[in-house]
Design an enzyme around this catalytic site. Structure first.
Site, PDB file in Angstrom:
ATOM      1  N   ARG A  51      34.157  53.256  36.167  1.00 50.61           N
ATOM      2  CA  ARG A  51      33.236  53.594  37.241  1.00 50.61           C
ATOM      3  C   ARG A  51      33.238  52.560  38.364  1.00 50.61           C
ATOM      4  O   ARG A  51      33.376  52.904  39.535  1.00 50.61           O
ATOM      5  CB  ARG A  51      31.811  53.740  36.695  1.00 50.61           C
ATOM      6  N   THR A  52      33.059  51.281  38.025  1.00 51.44           N
ATOM      7  CA  THR A  52      32.917  50.273  39.079  1.00 51.44           C
ATOM      8  C   THR A  52      34.199  50.152  39.887  1.00 51.44           C
ATOM      9  O   THR A  52      34.165  50.106  41.124  1.00 51.44           O
ATOM     10  CB  THR A  52      32.528  48.912  38.466  1.00 51.44           C
ATOM     11  N   LYS A  57      50.450  33.515  34.185  1.00 51.15           N
ATOM     12  CA  LYS A  57      51.326  32.342  34.269  1.00 51.15           C
ATOM     13  C   LYS A  57      50.549  31.036  34.297  1.00 51.15           C
ATOM     14  O   LYS A  57      51.129  29.956  34.401  1.00 51.15           O
ATOM     15  CB  LYS A  57      52.191  32.434  35.536  1.00 51.15           C
ATOM     16  N   ARG A 104      35.761  41.534  38.959  1.00 52.16           N
ATOM     17  CA  ARG A 104      35.096  41.622  37.657  1.00 52.16           C
ATOM     18  C   ARG A 104      35.874  40.754  36.689  1.00 52.16           C
ATOM     19  O   ARG A 104      37.112  40.811  36.637  1.00 52.16           O
ATOM     20  CB  ARG A 104      35.061  43.058  37.137  1.00 52.16           C
ATOM     21  N   HIS A 117      25.424  41.898  37.230  1.00 49.84           N
ATOM     22  CA  HIS A 117      26.183  43.026  37.783  1.00 49.84           C
ATOM     23  C   HIS A 117      25.398  43.578  38.972  1.00 49.84           C
ATOM     24  O   HIS A 117      24.821  44.669  38.910  1.00 49.84           O
ATOM     25  CB  HIS A 117      26.370  44.101  36.716  1.00 49.84           C
TER      26      HIS A 117
END
Length: 353
Positions: free
Chosen positions: A51-52, A80, A101, A129
């Site tokens: 969703r986000t 890396k 995120r 959030h």
């Protein structure tokens, strides 16, 4: 430089302006198709998201902008060994706004120290959030006509639920709000959130049962028990499935009560609830896209910084939180804040040694 790291940093006036813009977009989307024309959003998702991630990408595209980024850190230079600082320095040279995120708590705040463009926190571990909170507030205000004077039930994993923490912080901006915090004792809100509630004189009651309080609620916010946040798998097994909302339980709820959920759900809302007019979690996801459009219309059009301020590298107190970004990025500065008179890490709100 204006970022969105923690909804608590956003004054009520700014939220009201964002909601007004989101409402305008919902009512007349054709007027906003070129607002971000020529602007570029970097989408850095170090953790799975549906969703986000889709909501932000769609929001930018609907505003006329473009998007690049990754949804798997193994496909980036992080695999890396590249530091967060170097990634942000590089990416902010290409983009006009960075949306990220991560599973590391406090990572978005750390990234904002080094970015030439606005950083948006799209979820940092079990911490915060803020743009989900924008979706939540947009849904509440659009459907109930207000966010003041509500009785709100938060149910499920309140310890690791970043959406819950952000929503509590947001509701401090509104009047006469009461929380019912519904969770097993071992998944209760963390101490720093309890301190926040007390310092802001917010009424709250902690309970372990859902059915006894549901008749009092104007909004019930269900959350899943998050397997990925548990260090001990036995703790997860003890708590999964502890709360399940069914049509039968809704019979005792108010006719106007909203049933919300940040999604994805697992088994905490049965599918027969979906057809109840009070179940608005899918509408909530759509409202989130409009809220993010309002945010990007502002942040993506800010002037970029030619140089970021110098950041001190000093001796940092040890954060006790094993999921804090300072555990993996040792160059970060010694930022300290106070929660309830206790010295805490300014990145993740965890207590310091």
């Amino acid at each position: 430089m204006r970022h969105l790291i923690d909804f608590g940093d956003l004054p009520r006036e700014e939220w009201d302006a964002l909601y007004t813009r989101a409402s305008q977009i919902m009512d007349a989307p054709e007027q906003f198709v070129d607002v971000c024309r020529g602007r570029v959003m970097a989408s850095l998702f170090y953790e799975p998201s549906t969703r986000t991630n889709f909501s932000f990408q769609t929001a930018m595209l609907r505003l006329g902008g473009t998007v690049f980024g990754f949804a798997d850190p193994n496909s980036s230079s992080t695999a890396k060994g590249e530091t967060l600082k170097d990634t942000i320095k590089m990416v902010s040279g290409y983009a006009d706004v960075v949306v990220m995120r991560t599973p590391w708590e406090g990572a978005a705040r750390a990234a904002a120290l080094y970015s030439h463009v606005p950083v948006v926190n799209a979820g940092d571990g079990g911490h915060m959030h803020p743009t989900q909170t924008m979706a939540d507030l947009t849904t509440i205000t659009r459907l109930l006509g207000k966010a003041d004077g509500l009785s709100i039930g938060l149910c499920g994993d309140l310890k690791n639920g970043r959406t819950v923490h952000s929503l509590i912080k947001a509701m401090a901006k509104f009047q006469d709000v009461r929380f019912f915090l519904i969770s097993p004792r071992e998944l209760a809100v963390p101490d720093y959130m309890r301190v926040f509630l007390q310092e802001n004189h917010m009424r709250f009651t902690e309970v372990t049962g859902l059915e006894a309080v549901i008749p009092q609620l104007d909004m019930l916010y269900m959350t899943r028990i998050q397997r990925e946040r548990f260090v001990d798998p036995l703790e997860y097994e003890r708590n999964k499935g502890v709360y399940v909302l069914t049509r039968r339980k809704l019979e005792r709820a108010k006719k106007h009560m909203l049933v919300m959920h940040p999604l994805p759900r697992v088994d905490e809302i049965t599918v027969d609830v979906d057809d109840d007019p009070r179940a608005v979690y899918f509408e909530q996801a759509r409202y989130g896209m409009f809220a993010r459009m309002a945010l990007l219309a502002d942040l993506a059009n800010q002037p970029r910084l030619d140089r970021t301020p110098a950041v001190e590298i000093g001796v940092r107190p040890v954060c006790r939180n094993p999921r804090c970004i300072t555990q993996t990025q040792p160059y970060l500065p010694p930022l300290v804040k106070q929660n309830g008179g206790v010295d805490c890490c300014a990145f993740c709100d965890g207590a310091l040694e």
